[in-house]
Write an enzyme that holds these catalytic residues in place. Structure first.
Site, PDB file in Angstrom:
ATOM      1  N   ASP A   1     -13.659  14.963  -2.226  1.00  0.00           N
ATOM      2  CA  ASP A   1     -13.711  16.303  -2.830  1.00  0.00           C
ATOM      3  C   ASP A   1     -15.012  16.375  -3.626  1.00  0.00           C
ATOM      4  O   ASP A   1     -15.849  15.462  -3.540  1.00  0.00           O
ATOM      5  CB  ASP A   1     -12.469  16.513  -3.717  1.00  0.00           C
ATOM      6  CG  ASP A   1     -12.067  17.989  -3.815  1.00  0.00           C
ATOM      7  OD1 ASP A   1     -12.964  18.826  -4.016  1.00  0.00           O
ATOM      8  OD2 ASP A   1     -10.865  18.288  -3.716  1.00  0.00           O
ATOM      9  N   ILE A   2     -15.183  17.414  -4.422  1.00  0.00           N
ATOM     10  CA  ILE A   2     -16.398  17.480  -5.234  1.00  0.00           C
ATOM     11  C   ILE A   2     -16.351  16.373  -6.290  1.00  0.00           C
ATOM     12  O   ILE A   2     -15.267  15.889  -6.661  1.00  0.00           O
ATOM     13  CB  ILE A   2     -16.564  18.870  -5.895  1.00  0.00           C
ATOM     14  CG1 ILE A   2     -15.398  19.172  -6.833  1.00  0.00           C
ATOM     15  CG2 ILE A   2     -16.711  19.954  -4.831  1.00  0.00           C
ATOM     16  CD1 ILE A   2     -15.611  20.427  -7.681  1.00  0.00           C
TER      17      ILE A   2
ATOM     18  N   GLY B   1       0.693  -1.992   8.957  1.00  0.00           N
ATOM     19  CA  GLY B   1       1.779  -1.053   8.738  1.00  0.00           C
ATOM     20  C   GLY B   1       2.851  -1.149   9.807  1.00  0.00           C
ATOM     21  O   GLY B   1       3.803  -1.916   9.696  1.00  0.00           O
ATOM     22  N   ARG B   2       2.676  -0.358  10.874  1.00  0.00           N
ATOM     23  CA  ARG B   2       3.731  -0.247  11.881  1.00  0.00           C
ATOM     24  C   ARG B   2       4.173  -1.557  12.515  1.00  0.00           C
ATOM     25  O   ARG B   2       5.373  -1.711  12.795  1.00  0.00           O
ATOM     26  CB  ARG B   2       3.298   0.781  12.947  1.00  0.00           C
ATOM     27  CG  ARG B   2       3.389   2.211  12.419  1.00  0.00           C
ATOM     28  CD  ARG B   2       2.613   3.195  13.250  1.00  0.00           C
ATOM     29  NE  ARG B   2       1.179   3.057  13.049  1.00  0.00           N
ATOM     30  CZ  ARG B   2       0.270   3.883  13.535  1.00  0.00           C
ATOM     31  NH1 ARG B   2       0.641   4.913  14.283  1.00  0.00           N
ATOM     32  NH2 ARG B   2      -1.003   3.696  13.291  1.00  0.00           N
TER      33      ARG B   2
ATOM     34  N   ASP C   1      -3.675   4.334  -1.457  1.00  0.00           N
ATOM     35  CA  ASP C   1      -4.604   4.744  -0.385  1.00  0.00           C
ATOM     36  C   ASP C   1      -4.592   6.267  -0.270  1.00  0.00           C
ATOM     37  O   ASP C   1      -4.009   6.830   0.650  1.00  0.00           O
ATOM     38  CB  ASP C   1      -4.147   4.079   0.921  1.00  0.00           C
ATOM     39  CG  ASP C   1      -5.113   4.310   2.068  1.00  0.00           C
ATOM     40  OD1 ASP C   1      -6.280   4.664   1.805  1.00  0.00           O
ATOM     41  OD2 ASP C   1      -4.694   4.119   3.223  1.00  0.00           O
TER      42      ASP C   1
ATOM     43  N   THR D   1     -10.248   3.822  11.433  1.00  0.00           N
ATOM     44  CA  THR D   1     -10.033   2.979  12.619  1.00  0.00           C
ATOM     45  C   THR D   1      -9.417   3.759  13.779  1.00  0.00           C
ATOM     46  O   THR D   1      -9.332   3.254  14.896  1.00  0.00           O
ATOM     47  CB  THR D   1      -9.134   1.771  12.262  1.00  0.00           C
ATOM     48  OG1 THR D   1      -8.048   2.236  11.444  1.00  0.00           O
ATOM     49  CG2 THR D   1      -9.902   0.725  11.504  1.00  0.00           C
TER      50      THR D   1
ATOM     51  N   LYS E   1       0.833  -1.206   0.000  1.00  0.00           N
ATOM     52  CA  LYS E   1       0.000   0.000   0.000  1.00  0.00           C
ATOM     53  C   LYS E   1       0.866   1.254   0.000  1.00  0.00           C
ATOM     54  O   LYS E   1       1.743   1.413   0.852  1.00  0.00           O
ATOM     55  CB  LYS E   1      -0.894   0.002   1.243  1.00  0.00           C
ATOM     56  CG  LYS E   1      -1.813   1.221   1.334  1.00  0.00           C
ATOM     57  CD  LYS E   1      -2.846   1.055   2.433  1.00  0.00           C
ATOM     58  CE  LYS E   1      -2.433   1.613   3.757  1.00  0.00           C
ATOM     59  NZ  LYS E   1      -2.369   3.092   3.803  1.00  0.00           N
TER      60      LYS E   1
ATOM     61  N   THR F   1     -13.858  16.563  -9.340  1.00  0.00           N
ATOM     62  CA  THR F   1     -12.437  16.478  -8.964  1.00  0.00           C
ATOM     63  C   THR F   1     -12.045  15.044  -8.636  1.00  0.00           C
ATOM     64  O   THR F   1     -10.984  14.552  -9.058  1.00  0.00           O
ATOM     65  CB  THR F   1     -12.177  17.411  -7.764  1.00  0.00           C
ATOM     66  OG1 THR F   1     -12.504  18.739  -8.166  1.00  0.00           O
ATOM     67  CG2 THR F   1     -10.730  17.355  -7.317  1.00  0.00           C
TER      68      THR F   1
ATOM     69  N   LYS G   1      -7.476   8.098  -0.158  1.00  0.00           N
ATOM     70  CA  LYS G   1      -8.681   8.518   0.583  1.00  0.00           C
ATOM     71  C   LYS G   1      -9.271   9.797  -0.021  1.00  0.00           C
ATOM     72  O   LYS G   1      -9.429  10.820   0.646  1.00  0.00           O
ATOM     73  CB  LYS G   1      -8.367   8.713   2.060  1.00  0.00           C
ATOM     74  CG  LYS G   1      -7.922   7.437   2.770  1.00  0.00           C
ATOM     75  CD  LYS G   1      -7.836   7.630   4.264  1.00  0.00           C
ATOM     76  CE  LYS G   1      -7.449   6.369   4.991  1.00  0.00           C
ATOM     77  NZ  LYS G   1      -6.072   5.932   4.752  1.00  0.00           N
TER      78      LYS G   1
HETATM   79  O1  C5P Z   1       0.523   1.246  11.171  1.00  0.00           O
HETATM   80  P1  C5P Z   1      -0.860   0.727  11.023  1.00  0.00           P
HETATM   81  O2  C5P Z   1      -0.938  -0.786  10.916  1.00  0.00           O
HETATM   82  O3  C5P Z   1      -1.831   1.288  12.041  1.00  0.00           O
HETATM   83  O4  C5P Z   1      -1.288   1.284   9.587  1.00  0.00           O
HETATM   84  C1  C5P Z   1      -2.554   1.301   9.106  1.00  0.00           C
HETATM   85  C2  C5P Z   1      -2.521   1.820   7.705  1.00  0.00           C
HETATM   86  O5  C5P Z   1      -3.844   1.731   7.191  1.00  0.00           O
HETATM   87  C3  C5P Z   1      -2.085   3.271   7.568  1.00  0.00           C
HETATM   88  O6  C5P Z   1      -1.349   3.367   6.351  1.00  0.00           O
HETATM   89  C4  C5P Z   1      -3.374   4.041   7.458  1.00  0.00           C
HETATM   90  O7  C5P Z   1      -3.271   5.167   6.635  1.00  0.00           O
HETATM   91  C5  C5P Z   1      -4.310   3.020   6.830  1.00  0.00           C
HETATM   92  N1  C5P Z   1      -5.722   3.131   7.150  1.00  0.00           N
HETATM   93  C6  C5P Z   1      -6.225   3.146   8.418  1.00  0.00           C
HETATM   94  N2  C5P Z   1      -7.570   3.283   8.655  1.00  0.00           N
HETATM   95  C7  C5P Z   1      -8.410   3.371   7.645  1.00  0.00           C
HETATM   96  C8  C5P Z   1      -7.914   3.327   6.342  1.00  0.00           C
HETATM   97  C9  C5P Z   1      -6.554   3.196   6.117  1.00  0.00           C
HETATM   98  O8  C5P Z   1      -5.467   3.010   9.373  1.00  0.00           O
HETATM   99  N3  C5P Z   1      -9.714   3.435   7.870  1.00  0.00           N
END
Ligand code: C5P
Length: 245
Positions: free
Chosen positions: A75-76, A218-219, A70, A128, A43, A79, A72
């Protein structure tokens, strides 16, 4: 070793997406190369796209995983529709729009993605990182579960094929929308991992058992002392859930 993991866990791998939340493309590619053998999707989000643009999408996509862009979008309608078309050339398989952008914006995005032949759109319901108090602060007098359901209906009626929600809402949305809809869950935390800014979290097993199609992590991988080993352990957990049915 990697080949054996891939061979054994191919289907499980498709259910994992690694969020490349890095400040530079060089760092992102180092992380992506370590984790890519164990995940089916990578992602590119706001940080990396702001730093490196569509080149980040092209280079990450070249690593052999599906690419999830991602952005997200919110906007109008015109766009957003034009932005959807502009992402087509990047090679992204998936793209996010905010469901709270409303029916006209969502329908314009869905029509344009269909006309262009992609990407597959996913509508973000309630982030989330938000809980009921955060919703109330922005004038939304609903629980996250009720608001997710409401936004999911709006998005589906507008023709958006997939939804992003927390694991807590997955079972309800599956029951409401059926087996075909793609339900993507961030906020994934292996047991004992720090939650940081995420508020509606679940373990990988919990999210999959609830009916998630695939998980965004992610993290917990990026910040692990050994991201490849952490990804391998995550893949084994996912494969274990799949094998248990
Ligand atoms: O680090 P972590 O596992 O919390 O990362 C979650 C990833 O998912 C981030 O890149 C964040 O932008 C994305 N995300 C999110 N919640 C959403 C949609 C995407 O945390 N509703």
């Amino acid at each position: 070793m990697t080949q054996r993991v891939l061979g054994t866990h191919g289907a499980a791998r498709e259910r994992l997406c690694f969020a490349l939340d890095y400040a530079s493309l060089d760092d992102a590619l180092i992380g992506a190369r370590a984790v890519a053998p164990y995940v089916g999707k990578l992602k590119v989000g706001l940080e990396l796209f702001s730093a490196a643009g569509p080149e980040a999408v092209r280079q990450a996509a070249a690593l052999g995983c599906e690419l999830f862009l991602d952005l997200k979008l919110h906007d109008i309608p015109e766009t957003v529709e034009r932005a959807v078309a502009a992402t087509r050339a990047s090679g992204a398989a998936y793209l996010t729009v905010h469901a709270s952008g409303g029916p006209a914006m969502l329908a314009a995005a869905a029509r344009r993605a269909e006309r262009e032949g992609g990407p597959t759109l996913l509508a973000v319901t309630v982030l989330t990182s938000l809980d009921a108090a955060d919703l109330a602060a922005t004038g939304v007098p609903a629980t996250p579960a009720d608001q997710v359901r409401r936004l999911a209906r709006v998005a589906r009626e507008a023709g958006i094929p997939g939804l992003v929600c927390s694991a807590a809402e997955v079972a309800g949305l599956r029951a409401l929308l059926g087996p075909e809809v793609q339900l993507v869950t961030p906020g994934i935390r292996p047991a004992a991992a720090p939650t940081a800014d995420q508020k509606r979290v679940a373990t990988p097993s919990e999210a999959l058992r609830a009916g998630a199609s695939w998980l965004v992590v992610g993290r917990p991988l990026r910040d692990a002392p050994d991201p490849a080993a952490a990804a391998q352990a995550l893949l084994a957990e996912v494969a274990g859930v799949a094998a248990a049915g």
